[in-house]
Write a protein that holds these residues in place. Structure first.
Motif, mmCIF file in Angstrom:
data_model
loop_
_atom_site.group_PDB
_atom_site.id
_atom_site.type_symbol
_atom_site.label_atom_id
_atom_site.label_comp_id
_atom_site.label_asym_id
_atom_site.label_seq_id
_atom_site.Cartn_x
_atom_site.Cartn_y
_atom_site.Cartn_z
ATOM 1 N N THR A 95 0.887 -1.389 -0.047
ATOM 2 C CA THR A 95 -0.079 -0.354 -0.055
ATOM 3 C C THR A 95 0.707 1.227 0.100
ATOM 4 O O THR A 95 0.308 2.274 0.364
ATOM 5 C CB THR A 95 -0.994 0.097 0.976
ATOM 6 O OG1 THR A 95 -0.147 -0.040 2.450
ATOM 7 C CG2 THR A 95 -2.003 -1.253 1.374
ATOM 8 N N GLY A 96 2.199 1.063 -0.045
ATOM 9 C CA GLY A 96 2.990 2.343 0.134
ATOM 10 C C GLY A 96 3.422 2.683 -1.558
ATOM 11 O O GLY A 96 2.912 2.015 -2.497
ATOM 12 N N PHE A 97 4.089 3.904 -1.680
ATOM 13 C CA PHE A 97 4.322 4.447 -2.747
ATOM 14 C C PHE A 97 5.278 3.338 -3.650
ATOM 15 O O PHE A 97 4.761 3.354 -5.006
ATOM 16 C CB PHE A 97 5.414 5.836 -2.374
ATOM 17 C CG PHE A 97 5.823 6.227 -3.747
ATOM 18 C CD1 PHE A 97 4.857 6.699 -4.805
ATOM 19 C CD2 PHE A 97 7.178 6.506 -3.947
ATOM 20 C CE1 PHE A 97 5.603 7.377 -5.815
ATOM 21 C CE2 PHE A 97 7.545 7.281 -4.955
ATOM 22 C CZ PHE A 97 6.778 7.656 -6.039
ATOM 23 N N ILE A 98 6.228 2.639 -3.272
ATOM 24 C CA ILE A 98 6.780 1.801 -4.383
ATOM 25 C C ILE A 98 6.085 0.517 -4.347
ATOM 26 O O ILE A 98 5.816 0.130 -5.340
ATOM 27 C CB ILE A 98 8.267 1.580 -3.855
ATOM 28 C CG1 ILE A 98 9.012 2.840 -3.986
ATOM 29 C CG2 ILE A 98 8.769 0.551 -4.589
ATOM 30 C CD1 ILE A 98 10.463 2.635 -3.393
ATOM 31 N N GLY A 99 5.733 0.060 -3.370
ATOM 32 C CA GLY A 99 5.061 -1.177 -3.322
ATOM 33 C C GLY A 99 3.623 -1.242 -4.232
ATOM 34 O O GLY A 99 3.387 -2.358 -4.825
ATOM 35 N N ARG A 100 2.841 -0.344 -4.216
ATOM 36 C CA ARG A 100 1.625 -0.245 -4.945
ATOM 37 C C ARG A 100 1.914 -0.486 -6.452
ATOM 38 O O ARG A 100 1.333 -1.003 -7.092
ATOM 39 C CB ARG A 100 0.892 1.111 -4.886
ATOM 40 C CG ARG A 100 0.066 1.255 -3.541
ATOM 41 C CD ARG A 100 -0.693 2.504 -3.821
ATOM 42 N NE ARG A 100 -0.247 3.455 -3.926
ATOM 43 C CZ ARG A 100 0.223 4.689 -3.255
ATOM 44 N NH1 ARG A 100 0.074 4.198 -1.885
ATOM 45 N NH2 ARG A 100 0.739 5.663 -3.570
#
Length: 321
Positions: A11-16
């Motif tokens: 749900t984070g900037f990179i992970g999404r």
């Protein structure tokens, strides 16, 4: 048979962005390790709930995971309010990472991709002398130290178990949804604010989110990535002045830059106790990605200007929503 890939920090900037890229691959079954039961994930991603007393909750569909992409982290913050920042960074960035890697081995995982930081190398470079993967680490600050310690722990696990560890050290990552200092720059430019940064001749490496995700995708399968430390960037270094000009063009608001000498800016930063912000804007931090190119046959697929346009368009659309 589809390979299982587990992504943390989905749900984070990179992970999404990693989830969105990987779930489009027909040969993968993509799982996301989530802290919240109501987390919004791309269609097709299988949620894996986090348990607070063990790495995975009972019944999680993680048996047979082939690769873990570990994006979750406690990130660097300018004004940390916890009593012991280093202890908190170590708890999340070191202990959680190593527990996850050990659990991955038990589940049969073959590869562990760890998103680290160029801050493990150090905070600044001299122009023309970029950081390389062979440099002696010089982490400065709790965040960088925790990433360095996590890297060392992962290498030990790799030696003991045969797990293939891939470490990717990133400079500042920008792209749609970016926050922190980069979003502040877009806000300044969109407002037409005069900025005293027109005379800077520093050199900084950045990496577009799309380019970072492409490298992560490449590292899922590439045999040469195993047990390597890889540096990543857009392959084009810019001064802060040039970045602001090109970002202003992407926003449709030409940058209003005043040619204030750099030493005056440094003096003002010291008087206002804003040395950390001054360093991020005015110092050089260059990254050499030639080894990454040579090992993997990889090049950044998205140009700086295209990435800036995508970032600016997303910012403008969010502002109007």
């Amino acid at each position: 048979m589809s390979k299982k890939v587990l992504v943390t920090g989905g749900t984070g900037f990179i992970g999404r962005a990693v989830l969105a890229r990987l779930v489009a691959r027909a040969d993968l079954r993509v799982l996301a390790w989530t802290r919240r039961a109501d987390a919004v994930l791309p269609v097709g991603v299988v949620p894996v709930p986090l348990s607070y007393n063990r790495t995975f909750a009972a019944g999680s569909p993680i048996l047979g995971v082939d690769t873990v992409v570990h994006c979750a982290a406690r990130v660097h913050v300018m004004n940390d309010e916890v009593p012991d920042p280093l202890a908190e960074f170590r708890r999340v960035n070191v202990e959680m990472t190593l527990d996850l890697a050990r659990s991955a081995v038990e589940l049969g995982a073959r590869r562990f991709i760890f998103i680290s930081s160029i801050k493990v190398n150090g905070e600044t470079t001299q122009p023309g002398y970029p950081f390389t993967a062979f440099d002696t680490p010089q982490p400065c600050g709790a965040y960088a130290l925790s990433k360095h310690e996590a890297e060392a722990g992962l290498r030990e696990i790799a030696e003991q178990t045969g797990l293939e560890v891939v470490i990717i050290r990133t400079p500042l990552v920008y792209g749609p949804g970016v926050g922190a200092n980069f979003r502040s720059m877009m806000r300044w430019l969109a407002a037409g604010m005069p900025l005293p940064l027109g005379a800077l001749d520093n050199r900084r490496s950045l990496v577009a989110l799309d380019n970072l995700v492409d490298l992560i995708d490449t590292c899922l399968d590439h045999p040469a990535a195993a047990n390597q430390t890889l540096l990543v960037s857009d392959g084009e270094d810019m001064s802060t002045s040039e970045l602001l000009r090109r970002l202003g063009m992407a926003l449709g608001r030409p940058a209003r830059l005043l040619p204030v000498p750099g030493h005056w800016i440094g003096l003002a930063a010291r008087l206002l106790r804003r040395e950390a912000i001054h360093a991020r804007l005015c110092d050089s931090l260059q990254v050499d990605i030639e080894r990454t190119r040579e090992l993997l046959g990889w090049s950044p697929p998205v140009s700086v200007d295209d990435a800036l346009r995508r970032t600016a368009l997303d910012y403008l659309q969010r502002r109007q929503a």
